[in-house]
Scaffold this motif. Sequence first.
Motif, PDB file in Angstrom:
ATOM      1  N   THR A  85      12.753   8.935   0.810  1.00  0.00           N
ATOM      2  CA  THR A  85      11.411   9.403   1.161  1.00  0.00           C
ATOM      3  C   THR A  85      11.193   9.291   2.666  1.00  0.00           C
ATOM      4  OG1 THR A  85      10.547   8.675  -0.981  1.00  0.00           O
ATOM      5  CG2 THR A  85       8.939   9.076   0.768  1.00  0.00           C
ATOM      6  N   PRO A  86      10.843  10.390   3.342  1.00  0.00           N
ATOM      7  CA  PRO A  86      10.618  10.324   4.794  1.00  0.00           C
ATOM      8  C   PRO A  86       9.365   9.522   5.120  1.00  0.00           C
ATOM      9  CG  PRO A  86      10.045  12.480   3.950  1.00  0.00           C
ATOM     10  CD  PRO A  86      10.694  11.743   2.812  1.00  0.00           C
ATOM     11  N   GLU A  87       9.319   8.987   6.322  1.00  0.00           N
ATOM     12  CA  GLU A  87       8.238   8.089   6.715  1.00  0.00           C
ATOM     13  C   GLU A  87       6.839   8.680   6.512  1.00  0.00           C
ATOM     14  OE1 GLU A  87       6.221   4.699   8.041  1.00  0.00           O
ATOM     15  OE2 GLU A  87       8.246   5.005   7.252  1.00  0.00           O
ATOM     16  N   PRO A  88       6.546   9.913   6.945  1.00  0.00           N
ATOM     17  CA  PRO A  88       5.182  10.420   6.740  1.00  0.00           C
ATOM     18  C   PRO A  88       4.783  10.454   5.267  1.00  0.00           C
ATOM     19  CG  PRO A  88       6.350  11.776   8.343  1.00  0.00           C
ATOM     20  CD  PRO A  88       7.368  10.859   7.724  1.00  0.00           C
ATOM     21  N   ALA A  89       5.700  10.856   4.404  1.00  0.00           N
ATOM     22  CA  ALA A  89       5.409  10.894   2.973  1.00  0.00           C
ATOM     23  C   ALA A  89       5.289   9.488   2.407  1.00  0.00           C
ATOM     24  CB  ALA A  89       6.487  11.672   2.231  1.00  0.00           C
ATOM     25  N   LEU A  90       6.076   8.549   2.936  1.00  0.00           N
ATOM     26  CA  LEU A  90       6.014   7.165   2.485  1.00  0.00           C
ATOM     27  C   LEU A  90       4.659   6.550   2.832  1.00  0.00           C
ATOM     28  CD1 LEU A  90       7.379   4.693   1.276  1.00  0.00           C
ATOM     29  CD2 LEU A  90       8.448   4.262   3.502  1.00  0.00           C
ATOM     30  N   VAL A  91       4.183   6.800   4.047  1.00  0.00           N
ATOM     31  CA  VAL A  91       2.871   6.297   4.449  1.00  0.00           C
ATOM     32  C   VAL A  91       1.784   6.876   3.552  1.00  0.00           C
ATOM     33  CG1 VAL A  91       1.132   6.327   6.287  1.00  0.00           C
ATOM     34  CG2 VAL A  91       3.531   5.869   6.841  1.00  0.00           C
ATOM     35  N   ALA A  92       1.846   8.182   3.312  1.00  0.00           N
ATOM     36  CA  ALA A  92       0.838   8.828   2.474  1.00  0.00           C
ATOM     37  C   ALA A  92       0.864   8.275   1.055  1.00  0.00           C
ATOM     38  CB  ALA A  92       1.071  10.337   2.455  1.00  0.00           C
ATOM     39  N   ALA A  93       2.060   8.061   0.502  1.00  0.00           N
ATOM     40  CA  ALA A  93       2.180   7.527  -0.855  1.00  0.00           C
ATOM     41  C   ALA A  93       1.626   6.107  -0.937  1.00  0.00           C
ATOM     42  CB  ALA A  93       3.642   7.554  -1.297  1.00  0.00           C
ATOM     43  N   ALA A  94       1.935   5.287   0.059  1.00  0.00           N
ATOM     44  CA  ALA A  94       1.467   3.901   0.058  1.00  0.00           C
ATOM     45  C   ALA A  94      -0.055   3.834   0.150  1.00  0.00           C
ATOM     46  CB  ALA A  94       2.098   3.139   1.215  1.00  0.00           C
ATOM     47  N   ARG A  95      -0.634   4.668   0.968  1.00  0.00           N
ATOM     48  CA  ARG A  95      -2.084   4.655   1.132  1.00  0.00           C
ATOM     49  C   ARG A  95      -2.782   5.144  -0.137  1.00  0.00           C
ATOM     50  NH1 ARG A  95      -2.825   8.151   6.213  1.00  0.00           N
ATOM     51  NH2 ARG A  95      -5.039   7.704   5.922  1.00  0.00           N
ATOM     52  N   ARG A  96      -2.233   6.174  -0.782  1.00  0.00           N
ATOM     53  CA  ARG A  96      -2.802   6.631  -2.040  1.00  0.00           C
ATOM     54  C   ARG A  96      -2.630   5.570  -3.124  1.00  0.00           C
ATOM     55  NH1 ARG A  96      -0.656  11.785  -0.655  1.00  0.00           N
ATOM     56  NH2 ARG A  96       1.230  11.270  -1.823  1.00  0.00           N
ATOM     57  N   GLN A  97      -1.465   4.927  -3.137  1.00  0.00           N
ATOM     58  CA  GLN A  97      -1.211   3.853  -4.103  1.00  0.00           C
ATOM     59  C   GLN A  97      -2.267   2.763  -3.972  1.00  0.00           C
ATOM     60  OE1 GLN A  97       1.576   0.963  -2.834  1.00  0.00           O
ATOM     61  NE2 GLN A  97       2.529   0.704  -4.850  1.00  0.00           N
ATOM     62  N   GLN A  98      -2.531   2.352  -2.755  1.00  0.00           N
ATOM     63  CA  GLN A  98      -3.502   1.287  -2.522  1.00  0.00           C
ATOM     64  C   GLN A  98      -4.895   1.692  -3.007  1.00  0.00           C
ATOM     65  OE1 GLN A  98      -4.287   0.442   1.591  1.00  0.00           O
ATOM     66  NE2 GLN A  98      -5.221  -1.554   1.169  1.00  0.00           N
ATOM     67  N   VAL A  99      -5.332   2.891  -2.647  1.00  0.00           N
ATOM     68  CA  VAL A  99      -6.661   3.351  -3.058  1.00  0.00           C
ATOM     69  C   VAL A  99      -6.732   3.522  -4.573  1.00  0.00           C
ATOM     70  CG1 VAL A  99      -8.353   5.194  -2.821  1.00  0.00           C
ATOM     71  CG2 VAL A  99      -7.093   4.420  -0.826  1.00  0.00           C
ATOM     72  N   ALA A 100      -5.647   3.973  -5.175  1.00  0.00           N
ATOM     73  CA  ALA A 100      -5.623   4.124  -6.630  1.00  0.00           C
ATOM     74  C   ALA A 100      -5.817   2.778  -7.321  1.00  0.00           C
ATOM     75  CB  ALA A 100      -4.315   4.775  -7.077  1.00  0.00           C
ATOM     76  N   TYR A 101      -5.103   1.750  -6.867  1.00  0.00           N
ATOM     77  CA  TYR A 101      -5.249   0.443  -7.491  1.00  0.00           C
ATOM     78  C   TYR A 101      -6.637  -0.143  -7.247  1.00  0.00           C
ATOM     79  CZ  TYR A 101      -0.387   0.156  -8.956  1.00  0.00           C
ATOM     80  OH  TYR A 101       0.818   0.379  -9.591  1.00  0.00           O
ATOM     81  N   ARG A 102      -7.229   0.129  -6.102  1.00  0.00           N
ATOM     82  CA  ARG A 102      -8.587  -0.336  -5.860  1.00  0.00           C
ATOM     83  C   ARG A 102      -9.549   0.330  -6.848  1.00  0.00           C
ATOM     84  NH1 ARG A 102      -9.171  -3.178  -1.105  1.00  0.00           N
ATOM     85  NH2 ARG A 102     -11.422  -2.802  -1.058  1.00  0.00           N
ATOM     86  N   ALA A 103      -9.359   1.635  -7.088  1.00  0.00           N
ATOM     87  CA  ALA A 103     -10.225   2.352  -8.026  1.00  0.00           C
ATOM     88  C   ALA A 103     -10.011   1.874  -9.460  1.00  0.00           C
ATOM     89  CB  ALA A 103      -9.965   3.850  -7.925  1.00  0.00           C
ATOM     90  N   ILE A 104      -8.747   1.746  -9.859  1.00  0.00           N
ATOM     91  CA  ILE A 104      -8.443   1.298 -11.224  1.00  0.00           C
ATOM     92  C   ILE A 104      -8.976  -0.107 -11.450  1.00  0.00           C
ATOM     93  CG2 ILE A 104      -6.571   0.727 -12.821  1.00  0.00           C
ATOM     94  CD1 ILE A 104      -4.951   2.991 -11.370  1.00  0.00           C
TER      95      ILE A 104
END
Length: 313
Positions: A85-104
């Motif tokens: 996974t390239p860095e820009p996509a990795l950053v985007a995935a990590a940030r979405r992951q974090q927000v998803a867990y906060r919502a869940i």
Amino acid sequence: MRIRLRTLVPATILFAVAACAPAPSPPAASPATHSPRTSVPAAALDSPTAPDAAPAGAQPRLASDPVQLADDLIADELAIRAPSTPEPALVAAARRQQVAYRAIGRHPEWDGIIGPKIPAALVQAYDRNVDARRQLAAMAHPRDTLPAWSITAPAPGDELLRYYHEAEAVTGVGWNYLAAINLIETRFGSIVGLSTAGADGPMQFLPSTFAAYGDGGDIRSPRDSIMAAGRYLAANNFAADPDHAIYRYNHAEQYVAGVKDYAAVLAADPASFAGFYRWDVYYVTKDGDVVLPIGYFENAPIPVGEYLASHPQ
């Protein structure tokens, strides 16, 4: 789904808390009172579909449907664990992951919808992340001001991993526990500032405690503070009773549970560190969750409304 999220630019965490204050042994049943400084494996992992990278400064957008949210989270978890996974996509995935867990974490009614969709290879990580979010959220006290902190980029991930493993070799405290504490306390050192109790540095030591366990080092040095944390936990019988040692580090049962959750995720799959490392700093306020970006600096607390007015989304 509506999430009260006021955002600025990137940066991470869940909680920054006052650490390493002497305390009595943990109670058998009820958690101790705590005042946090707040605002948190399978072959298929080799070739996930990498998510699109978000534009610089844009914040993650979540699906309003929990079923779609689950599918997106699975894709992000796989992307985080894939070495390709390239860095820009990795950053985007990590940030979405974090927000998803906060919502869940805030929507337990989704558990029966999302849980069954999680593949077996990710079930433990999912369950632990959700539990950590709920444990740490229970410690939050929404504030009407933002803190007198500076938010900076953390030390390189490889460097931090080297320090965790060095501390493990010297003290016997698992590298994953040290990483989990570093994540919860300051988002791997991104938060520079004092806790409400006067704790300082990447691992949030009271100066008096660091003087006893820092071996003459610098409280704000990543290596020195991580080594001191290993010594402190070892001195508090981590080998025989890790729960007690972690409780001594921060006197709340929810904190102990959160550390153990993140440590378990890291132990089961060290590649998960790549996601945690790229999480943003969230601060829980009465106006909603505010992202404190790298470059944020206030030398005194500032009213949330005043800050948001001068830093529009």
